[in-house]
Scaffold this motif. Structure first.
Motif, mmCIF file in Angstrom:
data_model
loop_
_atom_site.group_PDB
_atom_site.id
_atom_site.type_symbol
_atom_site.label_atom_id
_atom_site.label_comp_id
_atom_site.label_asym_id
_atom_site.label_seq_id
_atom_site.Cartn_x
_atom_site.Cartn_y
_atom_site.Cartn_z
ATOM 1 N N ARG A 1 0.730 -1.362 0.058
ATOM 2 C CA ARG A 1 -0.054 0.122 -0.288
ATOM 3 C C ARG A 1 0.813 1.646 0.363
ATOM 4 N N ALA A 2 2.192 1.163 0.625
ATOM 5 C CA ALA A 2 2.934 1.996 0.393
ATOM 6 C C ALA A 2 3.280 2.354 -0.595
ATOM 7 N N GLY A 3 3.051 1.674 -1.535
ATOM 8 C CA GLY A 3 4.054 1.992 -2.740
ATOM 9 C C GLY A 3 3.249 2.589 -3.931
ATOM 10 N N VAL A 4 2.160 2.805 -3.280
ATOM 11 C CA VAL A 4 1.682 2.915 -4.381
ATOM 12 C C VAL A 4 0.542 4.905 -4.541
ATOM 13 N N THR A 5 1.124 5.046 -5.546
ATOM 14 C CA THR A 5 0.148 6.388 -4.676
ATOM 15 C C THR A 5 -1.008 7.031 -5.255
ATOM 16 N N LEU B 1 -7.687 -6.914 -4.324
ATOM 17 C CA LEU B 1 -6.406 -6.404 -3.505
ATOM 18 C C LEU B 1 -5.200 -6.617 -4.510
ATOM 19 N N ALA B 2 -4.514 -7.537 -4.824
ATOM 20 C CA ALA B 2 -3.935 -7.628 -6.517
ATOM 21 C C ALA B 2 -4.343 -6.443 -7.258
ATOM 22 N N ALA B 3 -5.173 -6.016 -7.497
ATOM 23 C CA ALA B 3 -5.460 -4.794 -8.576
ATOM 24 C C ALA B 3 -4.981 -3.823 -8.347
ATOM 25 N N ALA B 4 -5.928 -3.579 -6.834
ATOM 26 C CA ALA B 4 -5.660 -2.072 -5.816
ATOM 27 C C ALA B 4 -4.449 -1.791 -6.178
ATOM 28 N N LEU B 5 -3.726 -2.786 -5.660
ATOM 29 C CA LEU B 5 -2.300 -2.458 -5.016
ATOM 30 C C LEU B 5 -1.271 -2.789 -6.420
ATOM 31 N N ARG B 6 -1.826 -3.456 -7.738
ATOM 32 C CA ARG B 6 -0.757 -2.835 -8.695
ATOM 33 C C ARG B 6 0.734 -3.714 -8.449
ATOM 34 N N LEU B 7 0.347 -5.819 -8.156
ATOM 35 C CA LEU B 7 0.671 -6.009 -7.931
ATOM 36 C C LEU B 7 1.281 -7.300 -9.414
#
Length: 276
Positions: A14-18, A70-76
């Motif tokens: 989460r901290a890595g996605v602006t 969650l994977a999509a939201a966090l751009r994994l």
């Protein structure tokens, strides 16, 4: 309640996605470097309370549908998504007994047939199980250790041998984290992890970032004490006959300084191999 591995992973991702990357408006003062918890909840279609419970370790069994969101939201990427599913107990994990440390004779013969291409096979703990002669010459005869993680983090010579040591260190920990997620209870994986946490503050710092990704096509720059600087392309392949093993092969661009250095290294390796 202690935070779970799943919760810690979600927090660091989460901290890595602006907000800009997530197409969210930036409003008010932000106390976090990336997304807020409620923003991740909104993007993934779950309640804010449920997402908070996930991060805090009070909820540890999300569904595959929630994990996909969650994977999509966090751009994994694909490795990050696989790691997320494993942490939630929904991804494939390797039993300790299934981790094979014997290298097939046919693969050993193939590696020996590459006198100009350093090649190694290692397991999930990054123990080098096999190497050809020119790989032994490249890695100085494995004088320090045949475990690549120990080489990177506990051999003082590694910081000059790898010209981009910080990048190598970061990538190594991310790969080890992915392997740990596949076999968290394997005794050798746990042993190497414990040793590095005890012996290397730099490893410990990188480990807390929870980056998880496999090796891919990349360039590595070395400074070898016999042949000088050389840049090699590294390709990694899963050994399908032995789950958990990976084959790494290095090569240099034709007519490049690295190619000349590699040819010299091959000559030195052949001479050493023939010596009584």
């Amino acid at each position: 309640m202690a935070r779970s591995e799943l919760g810690a992973y979600l927090t660091t991702r989460r901290a890595g996605v602006t907000p800009a990357q997530a197409n969210l408006p930036v409003t008010g003062h932000r106390r976090v470097p990336g997304l807020r918890r409620e923003e991740v909840a909104l993007l993934s279609g779950v309640s804010a309370d449920y997402y908070v419970r996930l991060e805090q370790g009070r909820e540890r069994n999300p569904s595959a549908q929630v994990l996909d969101a969650l994977a999509a939201a966090l751009r994994l990427d694909e490795d990050g998504r696989l790691h997320l599913f494993r942490l939630a107990g929904l991804g494939p994990q390797s039993r300790a007994a299934a981790v094979v440390d014997r290298v097939e004779p046919s693969l050993l013969a193939l590696m020996d047939a590459w006198p100009h291409n350093p090649a190694i096979v290692y397991n999930r703990a990054y123990d080098v199980l096999a190497s050809n002669a020119i790989a032994d010459a490249l890695f100085h005869g494995w004088a320090h250790s045949r475990n690549l993680m120990h080489v990177v983090f506990t051999d003082p010579a590694a910081r000059t041998f790898y010209r981009d040591w910080h990048e190598v260190a970061h990538n190594s920990v991310a790969g080890f984290r992915l392997n740990h997620g596949a076999a968290p209870d394997h005794p050798r994986v746990r042993q190497v992890l414990t040793e590095l946490l005890d012996d290397s503050p730099e490893f410990t710092d990188l480990w807390t970032r929870h980056d998880a990704r496999g090796k891919a096509l990349e360039h590595k720059r070395f400074v070898h004490h016999d042949v000088g600087p050389l840049t090699l392309t590294m390709q990694t392949f899963d050994v399908r006959a032995a789950p958990g093993q990976e084959l790494v092969v290095y090569h240099a661009e034709p007519a490049s300084p690295g190619s000349e250095a590699l040819a010299l290294l091959g000559s030195l390796a052949a001479t050493s191999h023939r010596a009584p």
